[in-house]
Design a protein around this motif. Structure first.
Motif, PDB file in Angstrom:
ATOM      1  N   ARG A   1       0.999  -1.402  -0.013  1.00 18.47           N
ATOM      2  CA  ARG A   1      -0.456  -0.204   0.013  1.00 18.47           C
ATOM      3  C   ARG A   1       1.105   0.943  -0.051  1.00 18.47           C
ATOM      4  NH1 ARG A   1      -2.932  -3.926   2.181  1.00 18.47           N
ATOM      5  NH2 ARG A   1      -4.726  -4.259   2.645  1.00 18.47           N
ATOM      6  N   TRP A   2       2.779   1.085   0.871  1.00 15.11           N
ATOM      7  CA  TRP A   2       2.793   3.026   0.464  1.00 15.11           C
ATOM      8  C   TRP A   2       3.923   2.180   0.637  1.00 15.11           C
ATOM      9  CZ3 TRP A   2      -1.102   1.260   4.101  1.00 15.11           C
ATOM     10  CH2 TRP A   2      -1.747   2.125   4.457  1.00 15.11           C
ATOM     11  N   SER A   3       5.134   2.979  -0.455  1.00 18.13           N
ATOM     12  CA  SER A   3       6.512   2.276  -0.649  1.00 18.13           C
ATOM     13  C   SER A   3       7.346   3.278   0.571  1.00 18.13           C
ATOM     14  CB  SER A   3       6.589   3.477  -2.096  1.00 18.13           C
ATOM     15  OG  SER A   3       6.863   4.691  -2.253  1.00 18.13           O
TER      16      SER A   3
ATOM     17  N   LEU B   1       3.185   6.686   4.378  1.00 18.95           N
ATOM     18  CA  LEU B   1       2.416   6.271   5.009  1.00 18.95           C
ATOM     19  C   LEU B   1       1.784   7.410   6.278  1.00 18.95           C
ATOM     20  CD1 LEU B   1       0.493   3.723   6.790  1.00 18.95           C
ATOM     21  CD2 LEU B   1       2.799   2.814   7.679  1.00 18.95           C
ATOM     22  N   VAL B   2       2.746   8.008   7.322  1.00 20.50           N
ATOM     23  CA  VAL B   2       2.506   8.287   8.255  1.00 20.50           C
ATOM     24  C   VAL B   2       1.144  10.158   7.347  1.00 20.50           C
ATOM     25  CG1 VAL B   2       3.474  10.419   8.927  1.00 20.50           C
ATOM     26  CG2 VAL B   2       4.735   8.816   9.245  1.00 20.50           C
ATOM     27  N   VAL B   3       1.374  10.233   5.837  1.00 20.66           N
ATOM     28  CA  VAL B   3       1.086  11.458   5.050  1.00 20.66           C
ATOM     29  C   VAL B   3      -0.408  10.787   5.303  1.00 20.66           C
ATOM     30  CG1 VAL B   3       0.210  13.038   3.689  1.00 20.66           C
ATOM     31  CG2 VAL B   3       3.337  12.641   4.701  1.00 20.66           C
ATOM     32  N   ASP B   4      -0.855   9.655   5.261  1.00 25.37           N
ATOM     33  CA  ASP B   4      -1.895   9.323   4.937  1.00 25.37           C
ATOM     34  C   ASP B   4      -2.753   8.738   6.254  1.00 25.37           C
ATOM     35  OD1 ASP B   4      -2.177   9.629   1.838  1.00 25.37           O
ATOM     36  OD2 ASP B   4      -1.823   7.148   1.792  1.00 25.37           O
ATOM     37  N   ALA B   5      -1.498   8.451   6.905  1.00 20.03           N
ATOM     38  CA  ALA B   5      -2.337   8.949   9.002  1.00 20.03           C
ATOM     39  C   ALA B   5      -2.672  10.064   9.489  1.00 20.03           C
ATOM     40  CB  ALA B   5      -1.403   7.714   9.721  1.00 20.03           C
TER      41      ALA B   5
END
Length: 199
Positions: A60-62, A67-71
Motif C-alpha cells: 500500500r505504501w512505498s 504512510l505517515v502522511v496518509d495517517a
C-alpha cells in the motif's frame, strides 16, 4: 492460460483489506501519539502493532513517510458540511471542527510531531500541508470570499490575515484558554471577529 485469462485472474485476486489498512493507519498514529518520532518509527513496529505482515504495508505504501502522511490525513475529522447561506454560520461550523481537532489528545501530539520534524522531513511536511492543512484553509477562504462578494464582509478584506486570525484564535484558546467547548468558543470567536471584518 491465455494472456487475457491471466490478467483476469490477477484482477480477481484478493481485494485490499480495508480492515488491515485501517489497522495500519491506527497503529502508525498510536506509535506517534506515544512519542515515537518519524526517525524511530519503523515499518516493523507498525506491522507488529497492526497485526499484519510488512508486505501488507509495502503493498500500500512505498515508504513510511507516505504512510505517515496518509495517517495524518485520516486523523483529521471529516470536513463539515457547509450550507452556504450565512458566512457567520459557516465560519462557526468550520471553527467548531477545527476546535475538535485541536483538543483531541492524540491528534494534538501527532500534529506537533509533524510540524516539529518539518526541517528533517520537508517532503513529508509538503504532503501534510497539501493533504491536511490546505483543504481546510481553502474551505475557509471560500467562505470569506463569498462573504466579500455578498456584502456580508468588507470588500477589501485581507483574506490571508483573516485566515490566520481565525486559525490562531482557535489554537490559542485550545492551548491557553478557558477550556470552552467548540460549540461555545466558535461563536464567540466568529462574532468578535465579524465585528471587525464587516463594514
Amino acid at each position: 492460460m491465455s494472456t487475457r485469462e491471466s490478467a483476469t485472474a490477477r484482477q480477481a485476486g484478493r481485494p485490499r483489506s480495508e480492515r488491515a489498512e485501517r489497522a495500519i493507519l491506527e497503529a502508525t498514529l498510536d506509535l506517534i501519539g506515544e512519542g515515537m518520532g518519524i526517525a524511530e518509527l519503523s515499518i516493523e513496529a507498525i506491522a507488529s502493532r497492526a497485526g499484519v505482515g510488512k508486505t501488507t504495508i509495502y503493498r500500500r505504501w512505498s515508504n513510511k513517510e507516505d504512510l505517515v502522511v496518509d495517517a495524518l490525513a485520516v486523523l483529521r475529522t471529516p470536513m463539515p458540511p457547509i450550507k452556504g447561506e450565512s458566512v457567520r454560520d459557516d465560519l462557526i461550523v468550520m471553527l467548531t471542527a477545527m476546535h475538535a481537532d485541536a483538543v483531541d489528545g492524540r491528534n494534538r501530539s501527532v500534529m506537533h510531531m509533524a510540524m516539529g520534524e518539518s526541517d528533517r522531513y520537508p517532503a513529508l511536511l509538503a504532503k501534510f500541508r497539501c493533504l491536511v492543512l490546505e483543504p481546510r484553509r481553502e474551505a475557509l477562504r471560500a467562505i470569506l470570499e463569498r462573504g466579500m462578494a455578498t456584502g456580508e464582509l468588507r470588500a477589501d478584506l485581507d483574506t490571508e490575515i483573516a485566515l490566520a486570525t481565525l486559525n490562531g484564535a482557535v489554537i490559542w484558546h485550545c492551548k491557553w484558554g478557558g477550556g470552552e467547548s467548540g460549540t461555545v468558543l466558535a461563536p464567540r470567536i466568529v462574532d468578535q471577529l465579524m465585528s471587525g471584518l464587516t463594514g
